[in-house]
Scaffold this motif. Structure first.
Motif, PDB file in Angstrom:
ATOM      1  N   GLN A  64       0.828  -1.202   0.000  1.00 39.39           N
ATOM      2  CA  GLN A  64       0.000   0.000   0.000  1.00 39.39           C
ATOM      3  C   GLN A  64       0.867   1.259   0.000  1.00 39.39           C
ATOM      4  OE1 GLN A  64      -2.598   0.269   3.375  1.00 39.39           O
ATOM      5  NE2 GLN A  64      -3.987   1.670   2.343  1.00 39.39           N
ATOM      6  N   ALA A  65       1.942   1.248   0.763  1.00 37.05           N
ATOM      7  CA  ALA A  65       2.866   2.386   0.782  1.00 37.05           C
ATOM      8  C   ALA A  65       3.544   2.543  -0.576  1.00 37.05           C
ATOM      9  CB  ALA A  65       3.916   2.197   1.874  1.00 37.05           C
ATOM     10  N   LYS A  66       3.901   1.423  -1.188  1.00 36.16           N
ATOM     11  CA  LYS A  66       4.546   1.467  -2.497  1.00 36.16           C
ATOM     12  C   LYS A  66       3.610   2.059  -3.552  1.00 36.16           C
ATOM     13  CE  LYS A  66       6.891  -1.314  -5.885  1.00 36.16           C
ATOM     14  NZ  LYS A  66       6.762  -2.506  -6.657  1.00 36.16           N
ATOM     15  N   ARG A  67       2.353   1.624  -3.550  1.00 38.74           N
ATOM     16  CA  ARG A  67       1.388   2.169  -4.513  1.00 38.74           C
ATOM     17  C   ARG A  67       1.177   3.658  -4.294  1.00 38.74           C
ATOM     18  NH1 ARG A  67      -3.375  -0.596  -3.246  1.00 38.74           N
ATOM     19  NH2 ARG A  67      -2.256  -2.159  -2.089  1.00 38.74           N
ATOM     20  N   MET A  68       1.098   4.047  -3.043  1.00 39.35           N
ATOM     21  CA  MET A  68       0.895   5.454  -2.723  1.00 39.35           C
ATOM     22  C   MET A  68       2.070   6.293  -3.219  1.00 39.35           C
ATOM     23  SD  MET A  68       0.179   6.911   1.036  1.00 39.35           S
ATOM     24  CE  MET A  68      -0.944   8.236   1.216  1.00 39.35           C
ATOM     25  N   ARG A  69       3.302   5.840  -2.948  1.00 46.38           N
ATOM     26  CA  ARG A  69       4.492   6.550  -3.411  1.00 46.38           C
ATOM     27  C   ARG A  69       4.529   6.616  -4.934  1.00 46.38           C
ATOM     28  NH1 ARG A  69       9.798   3.329  -3.246  1.00 46.38           N
ATOM     29  NH2 ARG A  69       8.560   2.372  -4.889  1.00 46.38           N
ATOM     30  N   ASP A  70       4.258   5.500  -5.585  1.00 46.16           N
ATOM     31  CA  ASP A  70       4.298   5.461  -7.037  1.00 46.16           C
ATOM     32  C   ASP A  70       3.240   6.373  -7.661  1.00 46.16           C
ATOM     33  OD1 ASP A  70       6.374   3.701  -6.847  1.00 46.16           O
ATOM     34  OD2 ASP A  70       5.198   1.925  -7.356  1.00 46.16           O
TER      35      ASP A  70
END
Length: 65
Positions: free
Chosen positions: A53-59
């Protein structure tokens, strides 16, 4: 089974504090006058390695897919 699924969802959800920190760091990375420390970049990178979820948000914020 339902309890296991509930635990999996709660473990992968980000806290509001982490969400706000990711948004803050990404916005400062995008802006021309904001500076992001190496420690903040490392923190965000480690979080994104372990939390989808953090990765998707950053991306999504940085538009890097």
């Amino acid at each position: 089974m339902l309890k296991i699924l509930y635990n999996l969802i709660t473990w992968t959800m980000l806290s509001t504090n982490y969400r706000n920190q990711i948004v803050d760091i990404c916005c400062r990375m995008i802006s021309t006058d904001g500076e992001v420390s190496l420690q903040e970049r490392i923190w965000m990178n480690k979080l994104c390695e372990h939390n989808e979820q953090a990765k998707r948000m950053r991306d999504d914020l940085l538009d890097s897919k």
